[in-house]
Design an enzyme around this catalytic site. Sequence first.
Site, PDB file in Angstrom:
ATOM      1  N   SER A 133       0.850  -1.190   0.000  1.00  0.00           N
ATOM      2  CA  SER A 133       0.000   0.000   0.000  1.00  0.00           C
ATOM      3  C   SER A 133       0.884   1.236   0.000  1.00  0.00           C
ATOM      4  O   SER A 133       2.055   1.177   0.412  1.00  0.00           O
ATOM      5  CB  SER A 133      -0.891   0.000   1.245  1.00  0.00           C
ATOM      6  OG  SER A 133      -1.557   1.241   1.406  1.00  0.00           O
ATOM      7  N   TYR A 146      -1.936  -0.301  10.787  1.00  0.00           N
ATOM      8  CA  TYR A 146      -1.966  -0.734   9.385  1.00  0.00           C
ATOM      9  C   TYR A 146      -0.688  -0.343   8.664  1.00  0.00           C
ATOM     10  O   TYR A 146      -0.098  -1.157   7.942  1.00  0.00           O
ATOM     11  CB  TYR A 146      -3.183  -0.120   8.695  1.00  0.00           C
ATOM     12  CG  TYR A 146      -3.346  -0.544   7.254  1.00  0.00           C
ATOM     13  CD1 TYR A 146      -3.769  -1.833   6.929  1.00  0.00           C
ATOM     14  CD2 TYR A 146      -3.098   0.345   6.215  1.00  0.00           C
ATOM     15  CE1 TYR A 146      -3.930  -2.225   5.605  1.00  0.00           C
ATOM     16  CE2 TYR A 146      -3.254  -0.031   4.895  1.00  0.00           C
ATOM     17  CZ  TYR A 146      -3.669  -1.315   4.589  1.00  0.00           C
ATOM     18  OH  TYR A 146      -3.826  -1.697   3.283  1.00  0.00           O
TER      19      TYR A 146
END
Length: 239
Positions: A133, A146
């Site tokens: 990501s 995250y």
Amino acid sequence: MTKPLVVITGASSGIGEAAARKFSQEGYPLLLLARRLERMESLGLPNTLCRQVDVTDLIAFRAALEEAEGKYGPTDCLINNAGILRLGRMDTQDPQEWQLMFDTNVQGLLNGIHLVLAGMRRRQSGTLINISSVAGRKTFVNHGGYCGTKFAVHAISEGIREEVADDNVRVVTIAPGIVETEILDHTTSDAVRQEYKDWKKDIGGGIRSEDTAEAIWYAYQQPQNVCIREVVLAPTRQQ
């Protein structure tokens, strides 16, 4: 089959589903893994084995892989896509959510690599594609845990790439920004979820899962002696 086996985790929706459609369209046999079996089977893709597997379960992962390789031959490409997102503020978020993210996003990814890498090194060919990501390259508010998992994916990918480069095995990191998927739905804080939705609206929405699948395909279809080490893609207006 004239084309080798491609394994995709987290294949029941979003990027995994889009990648499954793309690789099937290109004529590859597939092993699709996710917790929602019916969603994968509903895709109706030819030469595809669908199995209900949580990537944190190494035994189940190995069994599905052995079954698929017995049918379609050795794994040439593993797309480590399975991942979860739990946004929250560090002082109020349930610590179990951090554990869940690290188990799936990091340990699950390592499980897949462990299961296929020895064979790739013996054959002197193969490609690992790890879905990370933009949150693995820069931090965001409410993304503390995250971001930690996705920074780990970047580090793991580059470390393994250095280990296996002499064996002609490629390691690719795909780092998308906001993608229109279901990943936000499981964030438990209503306030944090709404902040994210407002942010996404402000930049005109996310990119399509199919856009990321095309990036995956682009990296994979290069000659084996060409390794696209990292692809970062995001909505143009996303910082």
